[in-house]
Motif scaffolding. Structure first.
Motif, mmCIF file in Angstrom:
data_model
loop_
_atom_site.group_PDB
_atom_site.id
_atom_site.type_symbol
_atom_site.label_atom_id
_atom_site.label_comp_id
_atom_site.label_asym_id
_atom_site.label_seq_id
_atom_site.Cartn_x
_atom_site.Cartn_y
_atom_site.Cartn_z
ATOM 1 N N LEU A 218 13.307 -7.490 14.829
ATOM 2 C CA LEU A 218 12.643 -6.204 14.708
ATOM 3 C C LEU A 218 13.380 -5.173 15.538
ATOM 4 N N ASP A 219 13.962 -4.209 14.867
ATOM 5 C CA ASP A 219 14.605 -3.084 15.530
ATOM 6 C C ASP A 219 13.680 -1.890 15.348
ATOM 7 N N GLU A 220 12.818 -1.660 16.349
ATOM 8 C CA GLU A 220 11.793 -0.629 16.204
ATOM 9 C C GLU A 220 12.394 0.756 15.984
ATOM 10 N N GLY A 221 13.604 0.959 16.472
ATOM 11 C CA GLY A 221 14.246 2.247 16.276
ATOM 12 C C GLY A 221 14.510 2.564 14.821
ATOM 13 N N ARG A 222 14.606 1.509 13.975
ATOM 14 C CA ARG A 222 14.866 1.719 12.546
ATOM 15 C C ARG A 222 13.590 2.047 11.772
ATOM 16 N N LEU A 223 12.431 1.936 12.420
ATOM 17 C CA LEU A 223 11.158 2.129 11.734
ATOM 18 C C LEU A 223 10.625 3.546 11.876
ATOM 19 N N ARG A 224 11.506 4.489 12.152
ATOM 20 C CA ARG A 224 11.085 5.868 12.407
ATOM 21 C C ARG A 224 10.058 6.354 11.378
ATOM 22 N N GLY A 225 8.840 6.571 11.837
ATOM 23 C CA GLY A 225 7.805 7.109 10.968
ATOM 24 C C GLY A 225 7.161 6.112 10.036
ATOM 25 N N LEU A 226 7.633 4.856 10.041
ATOM 26 C CA LEU A 226 7.093 3.851 9.124
ATOM 27 C C LEU A 226 5.966 3.029 9.725
ATOM 28 N N GLU A 227 5.925 2.891 11.064
ATOM 29 C CA GLU A 227 4.999 1.959 11.701
ATOM 30 C C GLU A 227 3.554 2.160 11.253
ATOM 31 N N SER A 228 3.128 3.406 11.177
ATOM 32 C CA SER A 228 1.722 3.679 10.863
ATOM 33 C C SER A 228 1.356 3.299 9.436
ATOM 34 N N HIS A 229 2.350 3.109 8.566
ATOM 35 C CA HIS A 229 2.075 2.760 7.175
ATOM 36 C C HIS A 229 2.061 1.253 6.932
ATOM 37 N N LEU A 230 2.523 0.458 7.907
ATOM 38 C CA LEU A 230 2.640 -0.998 7.721
ATOM 39 C C LEU A 230 1.361 -1.653 8.202
ATOM 40 N N SER A 231 0.394 -1.774 7.301
ATOM 41 C CA SER A 231 -0.961 -2.135 7.706
ATOM 42 C C SER A 231 -1.167 -3.632 7.910
ATOM 43 N N TYR A 232 -0.407 -4.485 7.256
ATOM 44 C CA TYR A 232 -0.500 -5.921 7.545
ATOM 45 C C TYR A 232 0.826 -6.385 8.133
ATOM 46 N N ARG A 233 0.743 -7.411 8.957
ATOM 47 C CA ARG A 233 1.928 -7.931 9.648
ATOM 48 C C ARG A 233 1.957 -9.455 9.521
ATOM 49 N N ILE A 234 3.128 -9.993 9.227
ATOM 50 C CA ILE A 234 3.344 -11.444 9.207
ATOM 51 C C ILE A 234 4.447 -11.759 10.210
ATOM 52 N N ALA A 235 4.167 -12.671 11.129
ATOM 53 C CA ALA A 235 5.176 -13.087 12.099
ATOM 54 C C ALA A 235 5.335 -14.594 12.037
ATOM 55 N N LEU A 236 6.522 -15.028 11.608
ATOM 56 C CA LEU A 236 6.886 -16.426 11.781
ATOM 57 C C LEU A 236 7.445 -16.541 13.209
ATOM 58 N N GLY A 270 -7.889 -6.928 13.644
ATOM 59 C CA GLY A 270 -7.877 -7.393 15.025
ATOM 60 C C GLY A 270 -7.832 -8.902 15.137
ATOM 61 N N GLU A 271 -8.050 -9.604 14.015
ATOM 62 C CA GLU A 271 -8.031 -11.063 14.015
ATOM 63 C C GLU A 271 -6.663 -11.566 13.565
ATOM 64 N N LEU A 272 -6.143 -12.561 14.308
ATOM 65 C CA LEU A 272 -4.901 -13.219 13.916
ATOM 66 C C LEU A 272 -5.239 -14.535 13.232
ATOM 67 N N VAL A 273 -4.610 -14.771 12.086
ATOM 68 C CA VAL A 273 -4.810 -16.029 11.370
ATOM 69 C C VAL A 273 -3.519 -16.825 11.442
ATOM 70 N N ARG A 274 -3.588 -18.003 12.032
ATOM 71 C CA ARG A 274 -2.416 -18.872 12.050
ATOM 72 C C ARG A 274 -2.412 -19.710 10.775
ATOM 73 N N PHE A 275 -1.247 -19.809 10.131
ATOM 74 C CA PHE A 275 -1.183 -20.557 8.882
ATOM 75 C C PHE A 275 0.178 -21.215 8.730
#
Length: 287
Positions: A218-236, A270-275
């Motif tokens: 994740l290079d947060e600098g590349r997400l200029r203005g996008l963060e607020s639109h990414l409503s779901y997140r998946i992290a392996l 606010g809930e994290l689901v592990r899968f």
């Protein structure tokens, strides 16, 4: 076969195209099932479903972020998502644009799906397609706005679909899902595309556009203005606790086991689901 289940089992599919046709027919009658797809199983063995619809319609979308280190199973998860959507929707309901900036392996073999409008990689002879993709997507945004205007200045695709159900002679606009693997590499080579992604992020809800950005890091600098639109997140499994915290708000994804497919899903509640992600690249066992 995450958690012992492959995607066909999670979808309730019998082998063969007749099963897929029956599944699409059944789901087409239930609005709640639109753009919902199981992606794996939780710690109790129950299906974990990702719903790409916007929150106003009961989903977690329309846009999301997926981060996973090398060997975490990120590519397999993206294949599972794409094939799950294709199995449960017709090409009249769903179109796909697949972008892979690490050589094309992630979406290898999927170009023949009738849902797929384009598969674009960073291979030298395909780089010109990136610029054509940007022009095509900008044109599609304008086309959808014109369709809504011509249909009576409708506010969005949901209103258009309601008009069709009421018998109005208006065009159908399929959902357009764009999956970009290694988006940080894409934006490093074509930084101007971030403006297009922000436009898709801003207009996606009304125009039926969905964006999933995936990367090893994740290079947060590349997400200029996008963060607020990414409503779901998946992290392996992530390379660092900091990356996990940036994606999920907690460091937990850095401590996932090395087995491919272990992941967390955050849907904005606010809930994290592990899968454990389902696998589609392993041939099905003989009956």
């Amino acid at each position: 076969r995450g958690g012992g289940n492959g995607l066909p089992e999670l979808l309730g599919l019998a082998p063969g195209s007749a099963g897929i046709a029956a599944l699409r027919h059944r789901r087409a009658r239930v609005e709640a099932d639109r753009l919902r797809v199981p992606i794996g199983t939780d710690e109790r063995g129950l299906p974990v479903v990702l719903d790409l619809k916007e929150s106003a319609h009961g989903g977690s979308g329309p846009h999301g972020l997926c981060i996973g280190a090398t060997g975490s199973g990120k590519s397999e998860l993206l294949r599972t998502l794409v094939l799950g959507l294709a199995a449960t929707h017709s090409s009249a309901e769903l179109n796909l644009v697949l972008v892979d900036f690490k050589g094309g392996a992630t979406f290898l073999g999927l170009a023949g799906l009738p849902h797929v409008s384009a598969v674009i990689t960073n291979l030298v002879d395909e780089l010109t397609l990136v610029d054509r993709m940007a022009d095509a997507l900008a044109g599609e945004i304008n086309r959808r706005q014109e369709v809504l205007r011509a249909a009576g200045n409708l506010t969005g695709v949901a209103e258009l679909a309601a008009a069709r159900r009421a018998g109005a002679r208006v065009p159908q606009l399929p959902a357009l899902v764009m999956v970009v693997d290694e988006f940080t590499e894409l934006l490093a080579q074509r930084p101007e595309l971030v403006d297009l992604f922000v436009t898709i992020g801003r207009l996606g809800r009304s125009l039926g556009l969905h964006l999933l950005l995936a990367s090893q890091r994740l290079d947060e600098g590349r997400l200029r203005g996008l963060e607020s639109h990414l409503s779901y997140r998946i992290a392996l499994r992530t390379f660092s606790a900091g990356e996990s915290r940036a994606v999920l708000g907690v460091p937990d994804a850095h401590h996932l086991p090395p087995a491919p497919g272990s992941a967390f899903l955050a849907t904005g509640t606010g809930e994290l689901v592990r899968f454990r992600a389902a696998c589609v690249s392993v041939p099905a066992a003989a009956p």
